[in-house]
Design a protein around this motif. Structure first.
Motif, short mmCIF file in Angstrom:
data_model
loop_
_atom_site.label_atom_id
_atom_site.label_comp_id
_atom_site.label_asym_id
_atom_site.label_seq_id
_atom_site.Cartn_x
_atom_site.Cartn_y
_atom_site.Cartn_z
N VAL A 8 0.94 -1.20 0.04
CA VAL A 8 0.19 -0.03 0.06
C VAL A 8 0.76 1.35 -0.03
N THR A 9 0.63 2.27 -0.91
CA THR A 9 1.25 3.55 -1.04
C THR A 9 0.59 4.42 -0.10
N ILE A 10 1.50 5.55 0.07
CA ILE A 10 0.70 6.70 0.89
C ILE A 10 -0.36 7.16 -0.01
N ASP A 11 -0.27 7.39 -1.30
CA ASP A 11 -1.42 7.76 -1.92
C ASP A 11 -2.56 6.93 -1.84
N THR A 12 -2.55 5.55 -2.07
CA THR A 12 -3.47 4.49 -1.70
C THR A 12 -4.28 4.68 -0.51
N ALA A 13 -3.60 4.75 0.37
CA ALA A 13 -3.91 4.65 1.69
C ALA A 13 -4.80 6.02 1.98
N ARG A 14 -4.34 7.08 1.48
CA ARG A 14 -5.10 8.42 1.54
C ARG A 14 -6.45 8.40 1.02
N ARG A 15 -6.32 7.89 -0.37
CA ARG A 15 -7.64 7.63 -1.11
C ARG A 15 -8.57 6.74 -0.51
N ALA A 16 -8.04 5.64 -0.05
CA ALA A 16 -8.92 4.49 0.60
C ALA A 16 -9.65 5.11 1.88
N LEU A 17 -8.92 5.92 2.66
CA LEU A 17 -9.22 6.46 3.69
C LEU A 17 -10.60 7.59 3.54
N ALA A 18 -10.26 8.20 2.37
CA ALA A 18 -11.27 9.39 1.77
C ALA A 18 -12.41 8.80 1.71
N ALA A 19 -12.37 7.42 0.92
CA ALA A 19 -13.59 6.91 0.55
C ALA A 19 -14.59 6.20 1.57
N THR A 57 4.96 1.45 5.90
CA THR A 57 5.35 0.15 6.80
C THR A 57 4.00 -0.23 7.50
N ALA A 58 4.13 -1.41 8.13
CA ALA A 58 3.17 -2.01 8.97
C ALA A 58 2.63 -0.85 10.03
N ASP A 59 3.71 -0.29 10.77
CA ASP A 59 3.79 0.49 11.53
C ASP A 59 2.88 1.70 11.48
N GLU A 60 3.38 2.34 10.45
CA GLU A 60 2.46 3.85 9.56
C GLU A 60 0.99 3.24 9.31
N ALA A 61 0.81 1.96 8.72
CA ALA A 61 -0.67 1.88 8.41
C ALA A 61 -1.37 1.71 9.68
N ALA A 62 -0.78 1.08 10.92
CA ALA A 62 -1.56 0.91 12.05
C ALA A 62 -1.72 2.41 12.74
N ARG A 63 -0.55 3.26 12.75
CA ARG A 63 -1.00 4.57 13.07
C ARG A 63 -2.18 5.23 12.44
N ILE A 64 -2.12 5.20 10.89
CA ILE A 64 -3.14 5.96 10.17
C ILE A 64 -4.46 5.25 10.72
N GLU A 65 -4.49 3.79 10.83
CA GLU A 65 -5.89 3.45 11.17
C GLU A 65 -6.38 3.94 12.56
N ARG A 66 -5.47 3.87 13.54
CA ARG A 66 -5.76 4.41 14.88
C ARG A 66 -6.42 5.87 14.70
N LEU A 67 -6.01 6.68 13.78
CA LEU A 67 -6.26 8.08 13.70
C LEU A 67 -7.68 7.99 13.03
N ALA A 68 -7.81 7.08 12.12
CA ALA A 68 -9.17 6.77 11.29
C ALA A 68 -10.33 6.34 12.18
N GLN A 69 -9.92 5.58 13.06
CA GLN A 69 -10.89 5.08 14.09
C GLN A 69 -11.64 6.22 14.97
N ARG A 70 -10.79 7.07 15.27
CA ARG A 70 -11.03 8.21 15.95
C ARG A 70 -11.87 9.14 15.29
N ARG A 71 -11.61 9.39 14.36
CA ARG A 71 -12.62 10.42 13.33
C ARG A 71 -13.85 9.57 13.02
N LEU A 72 -13.65 8.35 12.80
CA LEU A 72 -15.14 7.63 12.42
C LEU A 72 -15.95 7.49 13.75
#
Ligand SMILES: C[S@@+](CC[C@H](N)C(=O)[O-])C[C@H]1O[C@@H](n2cnc3c(N)ncnc32)[C@H](O)[C@@H]1O
Length: 293
Positions: A8-19, A57-72
């Motif tokens: 997963v690239t940064i771009d893909t992660a950002r677009r997936a999160l926006a969706a 990295t797996a760590d970065e993806a996990a950090r993004i997911e923690r913030l995503a859960q707070r926003r959701l």
């Protein structure tokens, strides 16, 4: 064939999160996703663009997911980041500060206009009652190099945050902060008094969006039964502290401008015509009254 998930690239992660955010009905899914991915990776907009094809990295993806859960879960992006821009100034937030709203910039605009075109040269004294993060006072001081100001609040946490913001913005030598109810500890004469007090009717608070009701401090919202308690307290105080010709500019909620003009008139202030300024949605948002010259 490998059964590993594709990188997963940064771009893909950002677009997936926006969706995901769009699917959850959030108001600004693209912006929220960009800000949160940027915060998780410590990248600004330029960094996000230039590193867009880098794999997470797996760590970065996990950090993004923690913030995503707070926003959701309904937490506003500004609370997650602990910061919000107001009048182009980066402000830190804390648990007891309201997230400053773009609508409040209407108060700054009307106040600057009320001071006249020579305002940058004038030695002015300003008070901001219920200063929170210091947003209005610091915006005004940033525009008025010869002004000094004082912000009041009941919350010590808010006052410390406002003071910290003043230091970060290089405005601390012209800004003081004091704990008191509105203007009750102030004396002397002021050229301008501003306030965005709590003005939500107590009975309406439960029906506010979760971002507001669960994350803005109740003390910053609750205006009593009819939403006007703060104006009843602070308008007479302010009227007694304004220099002749000085102005009081307050933010009001939808439908409150007439009542607030009435309270200003009762306190002996002149209510100019037009006495209000509308926000971007066309709602009267700021009201001005002046002490007779
Ligand atoms: C709507 S918030 C506005 C904060 C900031 N001025 C802004 O515009 O973002 C209202 C602020 O008034 C403060 N407040 C509430 N009651 C107060 C009182 N009796 N005296 C002084 N401040 C008060 C709250 O703690 C809060 O910081």
């Amino acid at each position: 064939m490998s059964d590993r998930a594709p990188p997963v690239t940064i771009d893909t992660a950002r677009r997936a999160l926006a969706a995901r955010f769009a699917g959850a009905g959030l108001d600004s899914p693209e912006l929220d996703a960009r800000l949160l991915v940027g915060a998780a990776l410590s990248l600004d907009l330029t960094g996000l663009v230039s590193h867009g094809q880098r794999q997470l990295t797996a760590d970065e993806a996990a950090r993004i997911e923690r913030l995503a859960q707070r926003r959701l879960g309904g937490e506003p992006v500004a609370r997650i980041l602990g910061a919000k821009e107001f009048w182009g100034l980066p402000l830190r937030l804390s648990a007891e500060t309201l997230v400053p709203r773009p609508d409040t910039e209407t108060v700054v605009e009307l106040a600057l206009e009320a001071l006249g075109s020579d305002r940058r040269n004038r030695r002015l004294c300003i008070a901001d009652l219920g200063t929170g993060s210091g947003a209005i006072l610091l915006a005004l001081l940033s525009e008025l190099p010869n002004a000094i100001g004082i912000g009041t609040d009941l919350s010590l946490d808010a006052l410390l945050t406002a003071r910290d913001n003043a230091v970060r913005l290089g405005l601390a030598d012209r800004a003081d902060f004091v704990a008191c109810s509105y203007a009750s500890a102030l004396s002397g004469w002021f050229d301008l008094i501003v306030s965005n007090p709590p003005y939500i009717r107590a009975g309406d608070i439960a029906g506010l969006a979760i971002e507001v009701r669960a994350h803005d401090p109740l003390r910053a919202l609750d205006g009593g039964v009819d939403g006007l308690d703060a104006y009843r307290a602070l308008i007479p105080q302010a009227a007694g502290l304004l220099r002749p010709g000085g102005a009081l500019v307050v933010e009001v909620g939808q439908g409150q401008s007439g009542d607030v003009e009435g309270l200003m008139t009762k306190a002996g202030l002149q209510v100019d015509f037009p006495a209000t300024r509308a926000d971007l949605a066309g709602i009267p948002r700021a009201v001005i009254g002046r002490k007779k010259p």
